[in-house]
Write an enzyme that holds these catalytic residues in place. Structure first.
Site, PDB file in Angstrom:
ATOM      1  N   ASP A  54      -1.546   3.900   5.577  1.00  0.00           N
ATOM      2  CA  ASP A  54      -0.614   3.891   6.714  1.00  0.00           C
ATOM      3  C   ASP A  54      -0.037   5.286   6.990  1.00  0.00           C
ATOM      4  O   ASP A  54       0.068   5.697   8.150  1.00  0.00           O
ATOM      5  CB  ASP A  54       0.551   2.918   6.465  1.00  0.00           C
ATOM      6  CG  ASP A  54       0.152   1.474   6.759  1.00  0.00           C
ATOM      7  OD1 ASP A  54      -0.807   1.260   7.528  1.00  0.00           O
ATOM      8  OD2 ASP A  54       0.807   0.564   6.222  1.00  0.00           O
ATOM      9  N   LYS A  89       1.123  -6.828   0.537  1.00  0.00           N
ATOM     10  CA  LYS A  89       0.951  -5.396   0.243  1.00  0.00           C
ATOM     11  C   LYS A  89       1.597  -4.937  -1.075  1.00  0.00           C
ATOM     12  O   LYS A  89       1.148  -3.960  -1.665  1.00  0.00           O
ATOM     13  CB  LYS A  89       1.496  -4.544   1.389  1.00  0.00           C
ATOM     14  CG  LYS A  89       0.638  -4.580   2.650  1.00  0.00           C
ATOM     15  CD  LYS A  89       1.232  -3.643   3.694  1.00  0.00           C
ATOM     16  CE  LYS A  89       0.440  -3.655   4.966  1.00  0.00           C
ATOM     17  NZ  LYS A  89       0.903  -2.612   5.909  1.00  0.00           N
TER      18      LYS A  89
END
Ligand code: NAP
Length: 289
Positions: free
Chosen positions: A106, A70
């Protein structure tokens, strides 16, 4: 039916074999009768740049990025969305002319998930346990949606400080404070909205919580454990035993995926009925491991 013109998306990670994203995305494609396919791609840690260039050359429209890539993926992107830059991690890539733009879904996924459970952080005194990768998105969400105060408790105090300072600086206000995990007894407020963001209690090491003391749980009114397996963690049990409301992390996982799906398929709506079906499919998959 997948044609030769299908839109191709996928997820990169290492490992990626456990990912629930292919099941979720291919279900949405099927339910909405889209010419769309989503594939899992295991990518070694030193091959992320090659993978991104390769995916672009192969015509991938969108890519999800999972652990441990990520952060690493960010240097291989054409553009990065402001929220993803602030969080310091990218989990969704959207194809543009010449490369990909990176997003982080997220924080918005968590917000949609908790609002669906009637939990609104606006004006609330919040608590976070953990200061790892996922905690950054949680802290960003709390700042964006107007938490009155946030205390981050973490085993490694330095990481809690760094996260608090970084978010306070980005938002230009001193909302977040950091504390060592063992200092939870010094918490000043009552009725906290708490977010458990550590990996403690996650399958297969179930039955553990980062704090076991019942006195701590009496200070929590509502809690979200972002761990999604098991469905009810030890942390959630302790919150409920002390009289609070506790929600697990599965809906966050589902909504971060929906936001990615919406970025790749603008105007397409995932219905609540589809969300219910996906929740059931994912629960079954997690129970039958
Ligand atoms: P990470 O970056 O490795 O961070 C782990 C965090 O857990 C750190 O704060 C670490 O503290 C803490 N921790 C680990 N072991 C501990 C222990 N024994 N006692 C106290 N604290 C401990 O991991 P992450 O990427 O943030 O992920 C954390 C969890 O969130 C995972 O279970 C992941 O599956 C879940 N998650 C869920 C979603 C969702 O969509 N629901 C999304 C992302 C992540 P130190 O700093 O002291 O090491």
């Amino acid at each position: 039916m997948i044609s030769g013109k299908a839109m191709v998306c996928g997820v990169i990670g290492n490992p990626v074999g456990h990912s629930l994203s292919p099941m979720m995305h291919n279900y949405y494609g099927e339910a909405l009768k889209l010419d769309y396919i989503y594939v899992p791609c295991n990518v070694d840690d030193d091959k992320v740049g090659e993978a991104i260039r390769g995916a672009y050359a192969l015509g991938f429209e969108g890519i999800n990025v999972t652990v441990p890539h990520k952060q690493r993926v960010m240097e291989h992107l054409l553009e990065i969305d402001d929220a993803a830059r602030c969080i310091g991690a990218v989990n969704t890539l959207v194809r543009m002319e010449g490369g990909y733009k990176g997003y982080n879904t997220d924080a918005d996924g968590l917000y949609r998930a908790i609002m669906g459970h009637g939990i609104n952080p606006e004006g609330k005194d919040c608590l976070m346990i953990g200061a790892g990768g996922a905690a950054k998105a949680v802290a960003y969400m709390l700042m964006k949606h107007g938490a009155a105060s946030v205390v981050i408790l973490n085993r490694t105090m330095d990481k809690a400080w760094t996260l608090a300072e970084e978010m306070n600086r980005q938002f230009g206000r001193e909302t977040i404070k950091a504390m060592a995990l063992e200092d939870y007894g010094k918490l000043e407020k009552e009725h906290y909205l708490a977010f458990q963001t550590t990996s403690v209690g996650m399958y297969p090491k179930v039955g553990h919580a980062p704090i076991e003391d019942t006195a701590f749980y009496k200070k929590i009114q509502t809690a979200v454990d972002i761990v999604y397996t098991p469905a009810k963690t030890r942390f959630m049990e302790l919150v409920e035993e002390a009289g609070g409301q506790a929600v697990g992390g599965l809906d966050m996982l589902i909504y971060q995926g929906i936001i990615a799906f919406e970025l790749w398929n603008p105007g397409v709506i995932v219905t609540e009925k589809m969300v219910d079906t996906v929740r059931q499919m994912m629960t079954e998959r997690l129970n039958n491991r």
